[in-house]
Design a protein around this motif. Structure first.
Motif, short mmCIF file in Angstrom:
data_model
loop_
_atom_site.label_atom_id
_atom_site.label_comp_id
_atom_site.label_asym_id
_atom_site.label_seq_id
_atom_site.Cartn_x
_atom_site.Cartn_y
_atom_site.Cartn_z
N GLY A 1 0.81 -1.22 0.00
CA GLY A 1 0.00 0.00 0.00
C GLY A 1 0.84 1.26 0.00
O GLY A 1 0.55 2.22 -0.74
N ALA A 2 1.90 1.28 0.81
CA ALA A 2 2.75 2.46 0.89
C ALA A 2 3.46 2.71 -0.44
O ALA A 2 3.52 3.85 -0.92
CB ALA A 2 3.76 2.30 2.02
N TRP A 3 4.00 1.66 -1.05
CA TRP A 3 4.76 1.86 -2.28
C TRP A 3 3.87 2.17 -3.48
O TRP A 3 4.25 2.97 -4.33
CB TRP A 3 5.65 0.65 -2.54
CG TRP A 3 6.79 0.54 -1.56
CD1 TRP A 3 7.34 1.55 -0.82
CD2 TRP A 3 7.50 -0.63 -1.22
NE1 TRP A 3 8.36 1.07 -0.04
CE2 TRP A 3 8.49 -0.27 -0.25
CE3 TRP A 3 7.42 -1.96 -1.62
CZ2 TRP A 3 9.38 -1.18 0.29
CZ3 TRP A 3 8.31 -2.87 -1.07
CH2 TRP A 3 9.28 -2.48 -0.13
N VAL A 4 2.70 1.57 -3.56
CA VAL A 4 1.77 1.94 -4.64
C VAL A 4 1.36 3.40 -4.47
O VAL A 4 1.34 4.17 -5.43
CB VAL A 4 0.55 0.99 -4.67
CG1 VAL A 4 -0.55 1.54 -5.57
CG2 VAL A 4 0.96 -0.41 -5.12
N SER A 5 1.07 3.80 -3.25
CA SER A 5 0.69 5.19 -2.98
C SER A 5 1.83 6.14 -3.30
O SER A 5 1.61 7.24 -3.83
CB SER A 5 0.26 5.35 -1.52
OG SER A 5 -0.88 4.58 -1.25
N SER A 6 3.06 5.73 -3.01
CA SER A 6 4.21 6.59 -3.32
C SER A 6 4.33 6.81 -4.83
O SER A 6 4.65 7.92 -5.27
CB SER A 6 5.51 6.02 -2.75
OG SER A 6 6.01 4.94 -3.52
N VAL B 1 1.82 6.81 -6.94
CA VAL B 1 0.73 7.74 -7.27
C VAL B 1 1.17 9.18 -6.93
O VAL B 1 0.95 10.10 -7.72
CB VAL B 1 -0.57 7.36 -6.52
CG1 VAL B 1 -1.63 8.43 -6.67
CG2 VAL B 1 -1.09 6.01 -7.03
N PHE B 2 1.80 9.36 -5.78
CA PHE B 2 2.30 10.68 -5.41
C PHE B 2 3.38 11.15 -6.40
O PHE B 2 3.43 12.33 -6.75
CB PHE B 2 2.87 10.65 -3.99
CG PHE B 2 1.85 10.79 -2.90
CD1 PHE B 2 0.55 10.33 -3.05
CD2 PHE B 2 2.20 11.36 -1.69
CE1 PHE B 2 -0.38 10.45 -2.03
CE2 PHE B 2 1.29 11.49 -0.66
CZ PHE B 2 -0.01 11.04 -0.83
N LEU C 1 3.73 16.47 -2.41
CA LEU C 1 3.61 15.11 -2.92
C LEU C 1 4.98 14.41 -2.92
O LEU C 1 5.08 13.22 -2.60
CB LEU C 1 3.02 15.11 -4.33
CG LEU C 1 1.55 15.49 -4.41
CD1 LEU C 1 1.12 15.69 -5.87
CD2 LEU C 1 0.68 14.45 -3.74
N SER D 1 5.76 11.16 -0.81
CA SER D 1 6.24 9.95 -1.44
C SER D 1 7.44 9.37 -0.70
O SER D 1 7.53 8.15 -0.48
CB SER D 1 6.60 10.22 -2.90
OG SER D 1 7.06 9.06 -3.53
N LEU E 1 6.22 7.72 2.40
CA LEU E 1 5.58 6.44 2.08
C LEU E 1 6.61 5.37 1.75
O LEU E 1 6.44 4.20 2.13
CB LEU E 1 4.59 6.62 0.93
CG LEU E 1 3.31 7.36 1.30
CD1 LEU E 1 2.58 7.82 0.04
CD2 LEU E 1 2.42 6.48 2.16
#
Length: 174
Positions: free
Chosen positions: A30-35, A37-38, A51, A55, A58
């Motif tokens: 979750g953290a790396w996918v979100s990073s 996206v950021f 952002l 990132s 994250l």
């Protein structure tokens, strides 16, 4: 095969039929996918520093989560008999995850001088490639659990979830 279903240490790896590793892997994923996206967002919006900094945070959270997941995963791997396809698959899964964690650690340090602007194309591509490798590793993790049954309860234990409940007797009305 039955050995691979039992934890090397229930306290550290999770009790029989309920391992901690699959729970913990959600943090780095979750953290790396979100990073990522950021990262992409930082290349689109004006004033992208928030952002870019988010990132990096994250990525750090993902690295910490990955190390915890790796520890529990290694305990699960200890229970798998050596010389088997399941063990080789587990080693490949572990190796890919360590490489992905190393890539994100490199990306974390690469970004340290550029926290107020857009994420550079190099760190962004590194994160995307690392996530692609993580997807392959996730496939292998699924194979370990769903095909080879590593740390999954035996079928006779699973069967209790499929037995119908006893009929509920109703009281006669007064």
């Amino acid at each position: 095969m039955a050995d691979a279903k039992r934890p090397a240490s229930a306290t550290l790896a999770g009790p029989y039929g309920h391992p901690f590793h699959p729970i913990l892997v959600t943090v780095p994923i979750g953290a790396w996918v979100s990073s990522l996206v950021f990262d992409i967002g930082s290349r689109i919006v004006a004033g992208p520093g928030f952002l870019t900094r988010g990132s990096v945070w994250l990525i750090a959270i993902g690295i910490i989560g990955a190390l915890l997941a790796a520890a529990t995963g290694a305990l699960d791997l200890l229970a798998v008999p050596r010389g088997t396809r399941a063990f080789r698959t587990g080693l490949t899964h572990m190796g890919l995850n360590l490489a992905v964690t190393g890539a994100f650690a490199a990306g974390f340090f690469w970004r340290q001088g550029e926290l107020d602007g857009r994420v550079g194309i190099g760190p962004l591509v590194l994160s995307a490639a690392a996530l692609a490798a993580l997807a392959v590793s996730g496939y292998l993790g699924g194979k370990l659990a769903y095909r080879f049954g590593v740390r999954v309860a035996a079928e006779d234990v699973q069967a209790e979830g499929y037995r119908p409940r006893p009929a509920h007797r109703t009281r006669p009305a007064h």
